[in-house]
Design a protein around this motif. Structure first.
Motif, PDB file in Angstrom:
ATOM      1  N   ALA A  54       2.909   3.019   2.887  1.00  0.00           N
ATOM      2  CA  ALA A  54       3.224   4.007   1.928  1.00  0.00           C
ATOM      3  C   ALA A  54       4.457   3.887   1.373  1.00  0.00           C
ATOM      4  CB  ALA A  54       2.882   5.402   2.453  1.00  0.00           C
TER       5      ALA A  54
ATOM      6  N   ALA B  91       3.048   7.361  -2.738  1.00  0.00           N
ATOM      7  CA  ALA B  91       1.633   6.789  -2.655  1.00  0.00           C
ATOM      8  C   ALA B  91       1.424   6.085  -1.335  1.00  0.00           C
ATOM      9  CB  ALA B  91       1.713   5.550  -3.889  1.00  0.00           C
TER      10      ALA B  91
ATOM     11  N   ASN C 262      -4.472   3.094   2.964  1.00  0.00           N
ATOM     12  CA  ASN C 262      -4.811   2.735   4.318  1.00  0.00           C
ATOM     13  C   ASN C 262      -5.697   1.607   4.386  1.00  0.00           C
ATOM     14  OD1 ASN C 262      -7.660   3.251   3.595  1.00  0.00           O
ATOM     15  ND2 ASN C 262      -7.527   5.140   4.144  1.00  0.00           N
TER      16      ASN C 262
ATOM     17  N   THR D 162      -1.492   2.194   7.878  1.00  0.00           N
ATOM     18  CA  THR D 162      -1.260   2.838   6.439  1.00  0.00           C
ATOM     19  C   THR D 162       0.316   2.287   6.126  1.00  0.00           C
ATOM     20  OG1 THR D 162      -1.980   4.990   7.436  1.00  0.00           O
ATOM     21  CG2 THR D 162      -0.664   4.946   5.396  1.00  0.00           C
TER      22      THR D 162
ATOM     23  N   ASP E  52       0.700  13.859  -7.571  1.00  0.00           N
ATOM     24  CA  ASP E  52       0.114  14.130  -8.765  1.00  0.00           C
ATOM     25  C   ASP E  52       1.079  13.652 -10.012  1.00  0.00           C
ATOM     26  OD1 ASP E  52      -1.254  17.443  -8.172  1.00  0.00           O
ATOM     27  OD2 ASP E  52      -1.887  15.379  -7.756  1.00  0.00           O
TER      28      ASP E  52
ATOM     29  N   LYS F 146       0.441   9.913 -10.545  1.00  0.00           N
ATOM     30  CA  LYS F 146      -0.737   9.318 -11.079  1.00  0.00           C
ATOM     31  C   LYS F 146      -0.955   8.807 -12.632  1.00  0.00           C
ATOM     32  CE  LYS F 146      -3.427  12.322  -7.797  1.00  0.00           C
ATOM     33  NZ  LYS F 146      -3.996  13.696  -7.464  1.00  0.00           N
TER      34      LYS F 146
ATOM     35  N   SER G 252      -8.353   3.185   0.817  1.00  0.00           N
ATOM     36  CA  SER G 252      -8.211   4.293   0.151  1.00  0.00           C
ATOM     37  C   SER G 252      -6.597   4.813  -0.259  1.00  0.00           C
ATOM     38  CB  SER G 252      -8.497   5.410   1.067  1.00  0.00           C
ATOM     39  OG  SER G 252      -9.989   5.406   1.135  1.00  0.00           O
ATOM     40  N   THR G 253      -6.569   5.336  -1.509  1.00  0.00           N
ATOM     41  CA  THR G 253      -5.325   5.296  -1.868  1.00  0.00           C
ATOM     42  C   THR G 253      -4.825   6.875  -2.165  1.00  0.00           C
ATOM     43  OG1 THR G 253      -5.715   5.216  -4.085  1.00  0.00           O
ATOM     44  CG2 THR G 253      -5.275   3.154  -3.070  1.00  0.00           C
ATOM     45  N   ASN G 254      -3.654   7.117  -2.035  1.00  0.00           N
ATOM     46  CA  ASN G 254      -3.515   8.853  -2.447  1.00  0.00           C
ATOM     47  C   ASN G 254      -2.176   8.778  -3.141  1.00  0.00           C
ATOM     48  OD1 ASN G 254      -3.143  11.575  -2.207  1.00  0.00           O
ATOM     49  ND2 ASN G 254      -1.855  11.491  -0.298  1.00  0.00           N
ATOM     50  N   TYR G 255      -2.177   9.449  -4.128  1.00  0.00           N
ATOM     51  CA  TYR G 255      -0.637   9.414  -5.053  1.00  0.00           C
ATOM     52  C   TYR G 255      -0.239  10.882  -5.143  1.00  0.00           C
ATOM     53  CZ  TYR G 255      -1.934   4.711  -6.457  1.00  0.00           C
ATOM     54  OH  TYR G 255      -2.154   3.348  -6.394  1.00  0.00           O
TER      55      TYR G 255
END
Length: 120
Positions: free
Chosen positions: A35, A49, A52, A33, A61, A64, A56-59
């Motif tokens: 970040a 943010a 991996n 990962t 809110d 975004k 896959s991404t993650n932000y």
């Protein structure tokens, strides 16, 4: 040991853009990962943010549709493209990289932090 070197912070006007980079080096067999976190004065550090190894991404809110995280696997570098910047994006930004060393041991390392200031 794993070293992270960040670059790209600075001053931007509201609505402007900045691109952060974080290059990893050292005892790295694989990266799971990558970040970006940030910490504003008087506030807790928060995840901005994450990306991996599967893509896959993650932000959070609040960023975004404005920020994009990406990575260059060969260069072991993670980027954060920040567009439509707002004054509330002002913070010290830290990269974080987790993975495995050559001995098979987990590692998690932090960059030194880079200041991002959004102001007119």
């Amino acid at each position: 040991q794993v070293q992270l070197v960040e670059s790209g912070g600075g001053l931007a006007q509201p609505g402007g853009s900045l691109r952060l980079s974080c290059a990893a080096s050292g005892n790295i067999f694989s990266i799971t990962t990558m970040a970006w976190y940030r910490q504003a004065p008087g506030k807790q550090r928060e995840l901005v943010a994450a990306l991996n190894s599967g893509g896959s991404t993650n932000y959070v809110d609040s960023v975004k549709d404005r920020f994009t995280i990406s990575r260059h696997n060969v260069k072991k570098t993670v980027y954060l493209q920040m567009n439509s910047l707002k004054p509330e994006d002002t913070a010290v930004y830290y990269c974080n990289v987790r993975g495995l060393g050559y001995e098979g041991l987990d590692f998690g390392s932090w960059g030194q932090g880079t200041q991002v200031t959004v102001s007119s």
